[in-house]
Each structure stands twice: as structure tokens, then as C-alpha cells.
Design a protein around this motif. Structure first.
Motif, PDB file in Angstrom:
ATOM      1  N   GLY A   7       0.799  -1.083   0.156  1.00 31.41           N
ATOM      2  CA  GLY A   7      -0.007  -0.003   0.046  1.00 31.41           C
ATOM      3  C   GLY A   7       0.749   1.370   0.032  1.00 31.41           C
ATOM      4  O   GLY A   7       0.378   2.649  -0.174  1.00 31.41           O
ATOM      5  N   GLU A   8       2.297   0.804  -0.308  1.00 32.62           N
ATOM      6  CA  GLU A   8       2.724   2.256  -0.065  1.00 32.62           C
ATOM      7  C   GLU A   8       2.484   3.108  -1.189  1.00 32.62           C
ATOM      8  O   GLU A   8       2.439   2.872  -2.549  1.00 32.62           O
ATOM      9  CB  GLU A   8       4.576   1.853  -0.260  1.00 32.62           C
ATOM     10  N   ASN A   9       2.895   4.501  -1.036  1.00 35.12           N
ATOM     11  CA  ASN A   9       2.294   6.089  -1.944  1.00 35.12           C
ATOM     12  C   ASN A   9       0.596   5.902  -2.577  1.00 35.12           C
ATOM     13  O   ASN A   9       0.734   6.659  -3.558  1.00 35.12           O
ATOM     14  CB  ASN A   9       3.233   6.105  -2.888  1.00 35.12           C
ATOM     15  N   ILE A  10       0.258   4.603  -2.269  1.00 34.25           N
ATOM     16  CA  ILE A  10      -1.324   4.441  -3.349  1.00 34.25           C
ATOM     17  C   ILE A  10      -2.252   5.281  -2.839  1.00 34.25           C
ATOM     18  O   ILE A  10      -2.448   6.295  -3.621  1.00 34.25           O
ATOM     19  CB  ILE A  10      -1.852   3.198  -2.831  1.00 34.25           C
ATOM     20  N   TYR A  11      -1.921   6.128  -1.278  1.00 36.01           N
ATOM     21  CA  TYR A  11      -2.881   7.226  -1.220  1.00 36.01           C
ATOM     22  C   TYR A  11      -2.250   8.756  -1.787  1.00 36.01           C
ATOM     23  O   TYR A  11      -2.444   9.032  -2.662  1.00 36.01           O
ATOM     24  CB  TYR A  11      -2.908   7.686  -0.114  1.00 36.01           C
ATOM     25  N   GLU A  12      -1.021   8.812  -2.222  1.00 34.08           N
ATOM     26  CA  GLU A  12      -0.408   9.578  -2.705  1.00 34.08           C
ATOM     27  C   GLU A  12      -0.855  10.209  -4.461  1.00 34.08           C
ATOM     28  O   GLU A  12      -1.098  10.721  -5.337  1.00 34.08           O
ATOM     29  CB  GLU A  12       1.133   9.539  -1.905  1.00 34.08           C
ATOM     30  N   ILE A  13      -0.562   8.900  -5.439  1.00 31.10           N
ATOM     31  CA  ILE A  13      -1.370   8.920  -6.988  1.00 31.10           C
ATOM     32  C   ILE A  13      -2.670   9.534  -6.600  1.00 31.10           C
ATOM     33  O   ILE A  13      -2.558  10.403  -7.387  1.00 31.10           O
ATOM     34  CB  ILE A  13      -1.341   7.513  -6.756  1.00 31.10           C
ATOM     35  N   PHE A  14      -3.417   8.897  -5.745  1.00 33.66           N
ATOM     36  CA  PHE A  14      -4.817   9.534  -6.332  1.00 33.66           C
ATOM     37  C   PHE A  14      -4.780  11.396  -5.422  1.00 33.66           C
ATOM     38  O   PHE A  14      -5.579  12.181  -5.792  1.00 33.66           O
ATOM     39  CB  PHE A  14      -5.864   9.345  -5.628  1.00 33.66           C
ATOM     40  N   TYR A  15      -4.548  10.612  -3.942  1.00 30.81           N
ATOM     41  CA  TYR A  15      -4.015  12.339  -4.130  1.00 30.81           C
ATOM     42  C   TYR A  15      -2.747  13.574  -5.110  1.00 30.81           C
ATOM     43  O   TYR A  15      -4.187  14.818  -5.349  1.00 30.81           O
ATOM     44  CB  TYR A  15      -3.552  12.811  -2.626  1.00 30.81           C
ATOM     45  N   VAL A  16      -2.078  13.481  -5.285  1.00 29.79           N
ATOM     46  CA  VAL A  16      -1.793  14.340  -6.834  1.00 29.79           C
ATOM     47  C   VAL A  16      -3.353  14.256  -8.115  1.00 29.79           C
ATOM     48  O   VAL A  16      -3.043  15.348  -8.494  1.00 29.79           O
ATOM     49  CB  VAL A  16      -0.436  13.370  -7.167  1.00 29.79           C
ATOM     50  N   LEU A  17      -3.042  13.132  -8.067  1.00 29.59           N
ATOM     51  CA  LEU A  17      -4.283  13.150  -9.638  1.00 29.59           C
ATOM     52  C   LEU A  17      -5.181  14.685  -9.450  1.00 29.59           C
ATOM     53  O   LEU A  17      -6.041  14.735  -9.561  1.00 29.59           O
ATOM     54  CB  LEU A  17      -4.685  12.046 -10.084  1.00 29.59           C
ATOM     55  N   SER A  18      -5.877  13.718  -8.261  1.00 29.54           N
ATOM     56  CA  SER A  18      -7.375  14.874  -7.850  1.00 29.54           C
ATOM     57  C   SER A  18      -7.209  15.946  -7.300  1.00 29.54           C
ATOM     58  O   SER A  18      -7.816  17.344  -7.955  1.00 29.54           O
ATOM     59  CB  SER A  18      -7.868  13.843  -6.322  1.00 29.54           C
ATOM     60  N   LYS A  19      -5.524  16.552  -6.833  1.00 27.20           N
ATOM     61  CA  LYS A  19      -5.866  18.213  -6.625  1.00 27.20           C
ATOM     62  C   LYS A  19      -5.257  19.023  -7.919  1.00 27.20           C
ATOM     63  O   LYS A  19      -6.161  19.827  -8.193  1.00 27.20           O
ATOM     64  CB  LYS A  19      -4.594  17.951  -5.879  1.00 27.20           C
ATOM     65  N   GLU A  20      -4.884  18.274  -8.761  1.00 25.75           N
ATOM     66  CA  GLU A  20      -4.637  18.559 -10.053  1.00 25.75           C
ATOM     67  C   GLU A  20      -6.359  18.608 -10.840  1.00 25.75           C
ATOM     68  O   GLU A  20      -6.614  19.022 -11.674  1.00 25.75           O
ATOM     69  CB  GLU A  20      -3.670  17.451 -10.843  1.00 25.75           C
ATOM     70  N   LEU A  21      -6.640  17.721 -10.652  1.00 26.44           N
ATOM     71  CA  LEU A  21      -8.046  17.374 -11.738  1.00 26.44           C
ATOM     72  C   LEU A  21      -9.014  19.191 -10.744  1.00 26.44           C
ATOM     73  O   LEU A  21      -9.172  19.457 -11.861  1.00 26.44           O
ATOM     74  CB  LEU A  21      -9.012  16.282 -11.136  1.00 26.44           C
ATOM     75  N   GLU A  22      -9.100  19.143  -9.726  1.00 28.78           N
ATOM     76  CA  GLU A  22      -9.258  20.375  -9.559  1.00 28.78           C
ATOM     77  C   GLU A  22      -9.033  21.242  -9.250  1.00 28.78           C
ATOM     78  O   GLU A  22      -9.552  22.482  -9.900  1.00 28.78           O
ATOM     79  CB  GLU A  22      -9.294  20.329  -6.925  1.00 28.78           C
TER      80      GLU A  22
END
Length: 90
Positions: free
Chosen positions: A53-68
Motif C-alpha cells: 500500500g505504499e504511496n497508493i494514497y499519494e497517487i490519487f491525492y496528486v491526481l485529484s488535486k490537479e483535477l480540482e
């Protein structure tokens, strides 16, 4: 092959290197992958491990921030167009 499906839009892509828990089987360095991400103008390069599970959250966090960020920018652009188009009728 990396491509963007529509040249009209800037589609954010996060370049993900999986299986970092298998370090001994690595075929490309972190630096090489980061350079590749930069060469293709990708949002970011992130290494992860689905196993632990390492960095899984970070991937979606970075992508969601950019989409926002993109959505807010589009909202401002479209809002200005809409207001200028309908101003004579107000």
C-alpha cells in the motif's frame, strides 16, 4: 507508448512505477523514470507498492488535486465566456 487522447485538453497523467517492494528485480532507476515523466510532460512520477500500500494514497491525492485545479480554471474561463455572451440580455 504514451499519448493524450485529445490534444484540445491538457489531460493530467501521473506516471506510476509499481512493485517497489521488489527492489532486486528493478529494471529502471527512479531517476530514469522521473526524466521520462518530465520528457513526456507528465504530472509527476510516483513509485508505489500495491502489495503493502505504499504511496497508493499519494497517487490519487496528486491526481485529484490537479483535477480540482483544472476544474476551477475551466470554471473561471467558462464563467467569463458565459457572462460575456449573456450580458446584452441582462
Amino acid at each position: 507508448m504514451l499519448f493524450r487522447s485529445n490534444k484540445q485538453f491538457n489531460i493530467p497523467i501521473v506516471f506510476v512505477g509499481n512493485k517497489i517492494d521488489l527492489e532486486k528485480k528493478r529494471e529502471i532507476t527512479t531517476e530514469e523514470a522521473a526524466i521520462l515523466a518530465e520528457d513526456y510532460n507528465l504530472l509527476e512520477y510516483i513509485e508505489c507498492s500495491a502489495e503493502n500500500g505504499e504511496n497508493i494514497y499519494e497517487i490519487f491525492y496528486v491526481l485529484s488535486k490537479e483535477l480540482e485545479r483544472v476544474a476551477r480554471s475551466e470554471e473561471r474561463r467558462v464563467g467569463k465566456e458565459w457572462r460575456s455572451r449573456w450580458a446584452p440580455y441582462q
